[in-house]
Motif scaffolding. Structure first.
Motif, PDB file in Angstrom:
ATOM      1  N   ARG A 221      48.070  30.570  29.258  1.00  0.00           N
ATOM      2  CA  ARG A 221      46.649  30.457  28.917  1.00  0.00           C
ATOM      3  C   ARG A 221      45.907  31.538  29.683  1.00  0.00           C
ATOM      4  N   TYR A 222      44.846  32.057  29.084  1.00  0.00           N
ATOM      5  CA  TYR A 222      44.075  33.076  29.786  1.00  0.00           C
ATOM      6  C   TYR A 222      43.293  32.426  30.919  1.00  0.00           C
ATOM      7  N   ASP A 223      43.433  32.988  32.111  1.00  0.00           N
ATOM      8  CA  ASP A 223      42.690  32.483  33.264  1.00  0.00           C
ATOM      9  C   ASP A 223      41.805  33.625  33.761  1.00  0.00           C
ATOM     10  N   SER A 224      40.498  33.497  33.540  1.00  0.00           N
ATOM     11  CA  SER A 224      39.606  34.632  33.832  1.00  0.00           C
ATOM     12  C   SER A 224      39.573  34.954  35.328  1.00  0.00           C
ATOM     13  N   ASP A 225      39.894  33.967  36.195  1.00  0.00           N
ATOM     14  CA  ASP A 225      39.879  34.247  37.644  1.00  0.00           C
ATOM     15  C   ASP A 225      41.134  34.981  38.096  1.00  0.00           C
ATOM     16  N   ASN A 226      42.180  34.900  37.264  1.00  0.00           N
ATOM     17  CA  ASN A 226      43.437  35.473  37.717  1.00  0.00           C
ATOM     18  C   ASN A 226      44.242  36.063  36.542  1.00  0.00           C
ATOM     19  N   PRO A 227      43.683  37.116  35.921  1.00  0.00           N
ATOM     20  CA  PRO A 227      44.416  37.691  34.782  1.00  0.00           C
ATOM     21  C   PRO A 227      45.733  38.320  35.240  1.00  0.00           C
ATOM     22  N   LYS A 228      46.754  38.166  34.411  1.00  0.00           N
ATOM     23  CA  LYS A 228      48.082  38.666  34.810  1.00  0.00           C
ATOM     24  C   LYS A 228      48.558  39.837  33.963  1.00  0.00           C
ATOM     25  N   SER A 229      47.728  40.226  33.009  1.00  0.00           N
ATOM     26  CA  SER A 229      48.087  41.400  32.224  1.00  0.00           C
ATOM     27  C   SER A 229      46.834  41.940  31.519  1.00  0.00           C
ATOM     28  N   VAL A 230      47.008  43.019  30.756  1.00  0.00           N
ATOM     29  CA  VAL A 230      45.847  43.681  30.141  1.00  0.00           C
ATOM     30  C   VAL A 230      45.354  42.924  28.911  1.00  0.00           C
ATOM     31  N   THR A 231      46.308  42.417  28.110  1.00  0.00           N
ATOM     32  CA  THR A 231      45.873  41.645  26.942  1.00  0.00           C
ATOM     33  C   THR A 231      46.636  40.326  26.834  1.00  0.00           C
ATOM     34  N   TYR A 232      45.941  39.348  26.279  1.00  0.00           N
ATOM     35  CA  TYR A 232      46.505  38.019  26.007  1.00  0.00           C
ATOM     36  C   TYR A 232      46.312  37.781  24.520  1.00  0.00           C
ATOM     37  N   ARG A 233      47.405  37.710  23.785  1.00  0.00           N
ATOM     38  CA  ARG A 233      47.301  37.599  22.333  1.00  0.00           C
ATOM     39  C   ARG A 233      47.595  36.192  21.825  1.00  0.00           C
ATOM     40  N   VAL A 234      46.694  35.703  20.985  1.00  0.00           N
ATOM     41  CA  VAL A 234      46.874  34.372  20.386  1.00  0.00           C
ATOM     42  C   VAL A 234      47.872  34.513  19.230  1.00  0.00           C
ATOM     43  N   ASP A 235      48.701  33.499  19.076  1.00  0.00           N
ATOM     44  CA  ASP A 235      49.703  33.520  18.009  1.00  0.00           C
ATOM     45  C   ASP A 235      49.033  33.500  16.615  1.00  0.00           C
ATOM     46  N   GLU A 236      49.496  34.377  15.748  1.00  0.00           N
ATOM     47  CA  GLU A 236      48.863  34.532  14.434  1.00  0.00           C
ATOM     48  C   GLU A 236      48.926  33.245  13.599  1.00  0.00           C
ATOM     49  N   GLN A 237      50.069  32.587  13.672  1.00  0.00           N
ATOM     50  CA  GLN A 237      50.281  31.356  12.917  1.00  0.00           C
ATOM     51  C   GLN A 237      49.290  30.266  13.346  1.00  0.00           C
ATOM     52  N   GLU A 238      49.122  30.152  14.667  1.00  0.00           N
ATOM     53  CA  GLU A 238      48.210  29.152  15.198  1.00  0.00           C
ATOM     54  C   GLU A 238      46.764  29.472  14.802  1.00  0.00           C
ATOM     55  N   LEU A 239      46.477  30.736  14.855  1.00  0.00           N
ATOM     56  CA  LEU A 239      45.144  31.215  14.481  1.00  0.00           C
ATOM     57  C   LEU A 239      44.821  30.835  13.032  1.00  0.00           C
ATOM     58  N   ALA A 240      45.817  31.025  12.164  1.00  0.00           N
ATOM     59  CA  ALA A 240      45.592  30.808  10.734  1.00  0.00           C
ATOM     60  C   ALA A 240      45.343  29.338  10.413  1.00  0.00           C
ATOM     61  N   ASN A 241      45.776  28.459  11.281  1.00  0.00           N
ATOM     62  CA  ASN A 241      45.546  27.036  11.007  1.00  0.00           C
ATOM     63  C   ASN A 241      44.221  26.530  11.582  1.00  0.00           C
ATOM     64  N   ASN A 242      43.478  27.397  12.261  1.00  0.00           N
ATOM     65  CA  ASN A 242      42.184  27.005  12.809  1.00  0.00           C
ATOM     66  C   ASN A 242      41.124  27.024  11.688  1.00  0.00           C
ATOM     67  N   PRO A 243      40.373  25.906  11.522  1.00  0.00           N
ATOM     68  CA  PRO A 243      39.417  25.831  10.405  1.00  0.00           C
ATOM     69  C   PRO A 243      38.328  26.911  10.419  1.00  0.00           C
ATOM     70  N   ASP A 244      37.856  27.300  11.606  1.00  0.00           N
ATOM     71  CA  ASP A 244      36.825  28.354  11.639  1.00  0.00           C
ATOM     72  C   ASP A 244      37.399  29.682  11.180  1.00  0.00           C
ATOM     73  N   ILE A 245      38.648  29.931  11.570  1.00  0.00           N
ATOM     74  CA  ILE A 245      39.299  31.171  11.126  1.00  0.00           C
ATOM     75  C   ILE A 245      39.510  31.114   9.611  1.00  0.00           C
ATOM     76  N   GLN A 246      39.902  29.947   9.116  1.00  0.00           N
ATOM     77  CA  GLN A 246      40.094  29.815   7.662  1.00  0.00           C
ATOM     78  C   GLN A 246      38.806  30.110   6.904  1.00  0.00           C
ATOM     79  N   ASN A 247      37.681  29.603   7.437  1.00  0.00           N
ATOM     80  CA  ASN A 247      36.412  29.881   6.751  1.00  0.00           C
ATOM     81  C   ASN A 247      36.058  31.359   6.823  1.00  0.00           C
ATOM     82  N   LEU A 248      36.410  31.949   7.935  1.00  0.00           N
ATOM     83  CA  LEU A 248      36.137  33.375   8.121  1.00  0.00           C
ATOM     84  C   LEU A 248      36.923  34.223   7.121  1.00  0.00           C
ATOM     85  N   ILE A 249      38.211  33.930   7.001  1.00  0.00           N
ATOM     86  CA  ILE A 249      39.016  34.760   6.095  1.00  0.00           C
ATOM     87  C   ILE A 249      38.748  34.411   4.624  1.00  0.00           C
ATOM     88  N   ALA A 250      38.062  33.276   4.422  1.00  0.00           N
ATOM     89  CA  ALA A 250      37.717  32.895   3.049  1.00  0.00           C
ATOM     90  C   ALA A 250      36.442  33.592   2.597  1.00  0.00           C
TER      91      ALA A 250
END
Ligand SMILES: O=C(O)CCC(=O)C(=O)O
Ligand SMILES: [Fe+2]
Length: 428
Positions: A221-250
């Motif tokens: 999980r991204y921890d703003s107090d203690n980042p451990k790398s340059v980017t933290y990427r959310v899984d595409e599959q998980e993203l696609a099942n999020n209702p706000d993302i679904q409305n966005l891509i619709a």
């Protein structure tokens, strides 16, 4: 279950019947000069030859064979002639080899839905060898077979973001054509930004680059107090099942902008969301796209970026070199990364935009242009990127499996614009 499968196999048979479309092609080219440049006489000649075979009195099977052989043998030559007509600077035997590899690779893609590494490589090479002219040519050709969805489909659709209301579709698209990107007046609402930020705070992310001390922790999980790398990427599959993302891509206003810019149908190729951090305290990480580059994962595409955190000059604005989507100097026509200085020497600082903005800022950009995410000096940036392209040819993409229970907006949109969701599968 919705059937949204792109059937690329329909592409080659359609090519074989291209002669029906000569007239339409001529009209199309006349209307879309910005895509094609000039009408290719040699292409029209091949179309006429195909027509002659079609009208001859030989039997159908033989006819099909001849049409196919003519297309396969002539198309690379046609492109060679076209490149000469267009005064493509780097035309050489390598151009010819790449065209052949591209055409063969495209055929394979039509049959399998997959692009070989060689074909993808040839596609990238053709881009810089022709300063993008090949891409414009190919997208104009493709538009013949996969034309834009008709306007009436959009008029009664929920454009939930209302993105084309303030400036109008044509003005927006013209701005992308001229400048390379458009910054929408409309923003994603605070409520949606809040929900998506919360979602990103709880998501297990893939870190890039990976440093040895965290190599055992695959997802974090991204921890703003203690980042451990340059980017933290959310899984595409998980993203696609999020209702706000679904409305966005619709949202049909996004699709209408993208297809209008392409001059042909558009499909959602990649869906990503990531945190960028100040882990390197202002130093750029090449693998996180923080050095200038151009994207070449497909022949024609647009990225829609949405800032979910406020973005200032210090926490990672998207940087875009205005006009560089149209042409690049010979010295910069290659793959790889480019220093700020190299870019400035040619384009000048006045063309290098840092796009800052409040939460919810939405940008549509042709990242064929030189661009980068600026390295962060402090805090973080959370961004969504939707990549639309003309087809799924090019770099490897992953199919998306959606659970049942899509949002109404997405099921509606999938029904109206199945091509745009070609890589999505719904249900078990
Ligand atoms: O982080 C950004 O603003 C740009 C990202 C980018 O260029 C890429 O992912 O290719
Ligand atoms: Fe990029």
């Amino acid at each position: 279950m919705l059937k949204t499968k792109l059937n690329p196999k329909t592409f080659l048979p359609k090519i074989k019947s291209i002669f029906f479309k000569i007239q339409r092609y001529q009209m199309y080219v006349a209307k879309n000069k910005h895509l094609v440049g000039t009408i290719s006489e040699s292409l029209l000649n091949v179309l006429h030859e195909l027509n002659n075979i079609h009208q001859s009195s030989i039997e159908d099977v033989k006819k099909q064979e001849l049409l196919y052989v003519l297309f396969k043998n002539s198309f690379p030559k046609v492109l060679w002639n076209w490149a000469t007509e267009q005064k493509v600077k780097s035309i050489s035997i390598r151009f010819y080899d790449n065209v052949i590899a591209f055409v063969e690779g495209y055929e394979q893609y039509c049959n399998t839905g997959m692009t070989s590494p060689e074909a993808n490589h040839s596609s990238r090479q053709l881009y810089w060898m022709t300063d993008g002219k090949f891409n414009n040519f190919w997208v104009s050709f493709y538009g013949l077979f996969f034309p834009k969805y008709p306007k009436y489909l959009f008029s009664d659709q929920a454009r939930n973001l209302g993105l084309t209301e303030s400036r109008g579709l044509q003005n927006i698209v013209q701005e992308i054509r001229d400048k390379g990107y458009h910054l929408f007046d409309e923003k994603l609402s605070r409520e949606i930004c809040d929900r998506l930020t919360k979602f990103a705070e709880n998501a297990l992310c893939k870190l890039a680059p990976h440093y040895p001390d965290i190599s055992t922790e695959k997802y974090l999980r991204y921890d703003s107090d203690n980042p451990k790398s340059v980017t933290y990427r959310v899984d595409e599959q998980e993203l696609a099942n999020n209702p706000d993302i679904q409305n966005l891509i619709a949202d049909s206003s996004i699709i209408s902008v993208v297809q209008e810019y392409f001059g042909c149908r558009a499909t959602l190729r990649d869906l990503s969301m990531w945190w960028s951090t100040a882990f390197l305290k202002g130093d750029a990480d090449s693998s996180s796209a923080q050095l200038y580059h151009w994207d070449g994962d497909s022949v024609k595409f647009i990225n829609v970026f949405i800032y979910l955190t406020e973005v200032t000059s210090q926490n990672g604005p998207h940087c875009f070199v205005r006009g560089s989507h149209l042409t690049k100097p010979l010295s910069l026509l290659r793959d790889g990364r480019f220093s700020d200085q190299e870019i400035e020497n040619f384009y000048g600082k006045e063309h290098m935009d840092e796009i800052v903005g409040k939460r919810g800022t939405i940008i549509a950009a042709d990242t064929r242009a030189f661009h980068k995410g600026k390295a962060l000096e402090h805090s973080e940036r959370l961004i969504i990127m939707l990549t639309f392209s003309m087809d799924l040819f090019g770099a490897t993409y992953s199919s998306i499996q959606l659970s049942d229970g899509l949002t109404d907006a997405l099921s509606q949109s999938m029904k109206h614009f199945p091509y745009s969701y070609s890589k999505f599968r719904v249900g078990k």
